[in-house]
Scaffold this motif. Structure first.
Motif, short mmCIF file in Angstrom:
data_model
loop_
_atom_site.label_atom_id
_atom_site.label_comp_id
_atom_site.label_asym_id
_atom_site.label_seq_id
_atom_site.Cartn_x
_atom_site.Cartn_y
_atom_site.Cartn_z
N GLN A 130 0.84 -1.20 0.00
CA GLN A 130 0.00 0.00 0.00
C GLN A 130 0.87 1.25 0.00
OE1 GLN A 130 -2.22 0.74 3.61
NE2 GLN A 130 -3.95 1.59 2.48
N THR A 131 2.04 1.14 0.61
CA THR A 131 3.01 2.24 0.64
C THR A 131 4.40 1.67 0.36
OG1 THR A 131 3.61 2.03 2.98
CG2 THR A 131 1.66 3.37 2.46
N THR A 183 8.86 1.05 4.95
CA THR A 183 9.27 2.08 5.90
C THR A 183 10.56 1.70 6.63
OG1 THR A 183 8.05 1.13 7.76
CG2 THR A 183 6.84 2.63 6.28
N VAL A 196 5.31 7.78 4.66
CA VAL A 196 4.45 7.04 3.74
C VAL A 196 2.98 7.26 4.11
CG1 VAL A 196 6.23 5.32 3.32
CG2 VAL A 196 4.49 4.87 5.06
N GLY A 197 2.13 7.33 3.10
CA GLY A 197 0.72 7.58 3.33
C GLY A 197 0.37 9.03 3.53
N ALA A 254 -3.90 8.56 -2.11
CA ALA A 254 -3.72 7.26 -2.77
C ALA A 254 -4.31 7.30 -4.17
CB ALA A 254 -4.40 6.17 -1.95
N HIS A 257 -0.31 4.61 -2.14
CA HIS A 257 0.21 5.95 -1.88
C HIS A 257 1.61 6.12 -2.46
CE1 HIS A 257 -2.85 7.14 1.17
NE2 HIS A 257 -2.92 5.85 1.38
N GLU A 258 1.89 7.36 -2.87
CA GLU A 258 3.24 7.78 -3.30
C GLU A 258 3.83 6.91 -4.41
OE1 GLU A 258 2.13 9.45 0.34
OE2 GLU A 258 3.16 7.51 0.53
N ARG A 286 9.23 -0.93 -2.67
CA ARG A 286 7.86 -1.31 -2.35
C ARG A 286 7.76 -2.81 -2.64
NH1 ARG A 286 2.92 1.95 -2.79
NH2 ARG A 286 4.29 3.56 -3.65
#
Length: 450
Positions: free
Chosen positions: A251-252, A255, A362-363, A367, A373-374, A443
């Motif tokens: 989703q992101t 991290t 992130v986020g 989205a 996202h991103e 990702r």
């Protein structure tokens, strides 16, 4: 109140407004500071008027969006709640009292008193940082409506180990909040398979070091850029159809918090954060080799098949059904992506003058239509494929292109350091597998069972 009553009737669940105590408990998420972020908050963490400071902490960023953001656009607190600071004031059930003297201590709504005003919490896009604090309260007439006030629902669903974060020991009547440092989290996607995925579906992590993933249905798309796309590169040709099976993708971006768990477990040297902070910032200064090793470790720890996405999977997910240079259309702006906004693209208005000169958590930004996202900017993202300078002979089934080409690997998506041309959905770049950089991250993808 009417909405909650209707939703309860339609679903058979008991929805309602949260009590004021429930709201603050959830917003704080175990913290005791003015904000869940600590002693200060910034406009990449909350939507507020950044023209005023709070206690000299640096909340004055100069950013004022002057409107709401999409829900989920900004980082979640440690218990997974987005936008508890700012965006809109949120109605709660309680009547307003000007002190807490005599307030309930069991979390129930405080209905006593002579006044008719109701409490709202959290602050809004219109307010300065002071009014976003976890403790701040406002009272309004129950019939008030304005462009700064909304709500967040609560629910009284039965608590069981299968539908609640946390646990209840035998004979223990207290519900335990989620422990952000615990390893095991509930499996929100038991038995998910490719056959189950008919629309983009969020797969929640089972472990706190595991990323949330979006499971995407298979389909066909046109990979590469059309010949009339402004400022395209030759390696984006020929545009060609690709058909993919269902798969999952982050989703992101991964991290620091997730990657640091890998480093701690394996004794690996953690990558440098360039002085920007770790936690929910995208991990940077990782090579393709590092990224592959991370995916292998995560697969072993979780039992799921994590890997880097193929280049075709990456572009399919980033485009989310669109055919324009960006998922946002023919243009993009710095409130939609993190890039150097000092330069225009095709005279469309990407030159907003905003240049953050660093990653954002992130986020933080909206989205795409499939919940990612991103995908434009922030950090370049490693994919599995070797780099080829054209798509001539590329696989048409979504597999990684490992045959031929150079020893370099492909990176996609662009970064905070580049201009808007360099964050298009079709843009491609290459890097040696051992390359590490302050604008390069990853990702993850995940193979779904048949």
């Amino acid at each position: 109140m009417a909405y909650a009553a209707w939703l309860s009737k339609e679903t058979g669940e008991h929805y309602r407004l949260p009590t004021e105590a429930e709201w603050e408990y959830a917003a704080r998420a175990g913290t005791t500071t003015p904000f869940w972020t600590g002693q200060c908050v910034k406009t990449d963490q909350a939507n507020y008027d950044g023209n005023d400071d709070y206690a000299g902490c640096g909340a004055k960023t100069g950013v004022y969006r002057a409107q709401t953001l999409r829900v989920g656009s900004l980082p979640a607190n440690p218990w997974g709640l987005h936008e508890v600071h700012g965006n809109v004031w949120e109605w709660v059930h309680d009547r307003y009292h000007n002190t807490y003297a005599g307030a309930p201590t069991d979390g129930t709504a405080w209905e006593g008193g002579s006044g008719s005003t109701r409490v709202s919490r959290g602050g809004s896009w219109f307010n300065g940082a002071r009014n976003l604090r976890s403790a701040v309260r406002s009272g309004n007439a129950p019939e008030d409506r304005d462009d700064k006030t909304g709500f967040r629902l609560a629910g009284d669903t039965p608590a069981t180990p299968d539908d609640r974060v946390g646990s209840r020991a035998a004979g223990d009547d207290s519900v335990k909040p989620p422990d952000q440092f615990s390893k095991e989290l509930p499996d929100r996607s038991p038995g998910v398979s490719a056959a189950d995925i008919t629309e983009p579906t969020l797969l929640m992590p089972r472990f706190d070091f595991e990323p949330p993933m979006m499971a995407l249905p298979g389909g066909q798309f046109q990979m590469g850029s059309p010949e009339d796309e402004p400022e395209r590169s030759s390696d984006e040709s020929p545009r060609h159809p690709v058909r993919l099976a269902p798969f999952a993708i982050g989703q992101t971006e991964a991290t620091f918090a997730q990657y640091d768990a890998f480093c701690t477990a394996t004794g690996r040297q953690p990558p440098d954060d360039n002085g920007w902070g770790r936690g929910q910032r995208p991990v940077i200064n990782v090579s393709w080799e590092d990224a592959v090793a991370y995916a292998v470790w995560l697969s072993k720890e979780t039992g799921a098949a994590y890997r880097l996405p193929t280049e075709a999977e990456w572009e399919y997910a980033a485009r989310a059904g669109t055919t324009t240079p960006f998922w946002t259309g023919r243009c993009i702006t710095t409130d939609q992506a993190n890039y150097d906004g000092n330069y225009d693209y095709a005279v469309c208005g990407t030159n907003t003058g905003v240049y953050r000169q660093a990653t954002v958590p992130v986020g933080s930004l909206p989205a795409n239509p499939w919940g990612l996202h991103e995908v434009h900017g922030n950090v370049w993202e490693w994919v599995q494929d070797r780099y080829h300078d054209s798509y001539q002979g590329a696989p048409t089934d979504g597999r990684a292109w490992e045959a031929g080409g150079s020893s370099a690997r492909v990176v996609r998506g662009g970064s905070w350091y580049g201009n808007s041309r360099g964050i298009r959905a079709a843009i491609r770049f290459d890097g040696d597998p051992e390359l590490r950089s302050f604008n390069l991250g990853l990702r993850l993808a995940r193979t779904l069972s048949p």
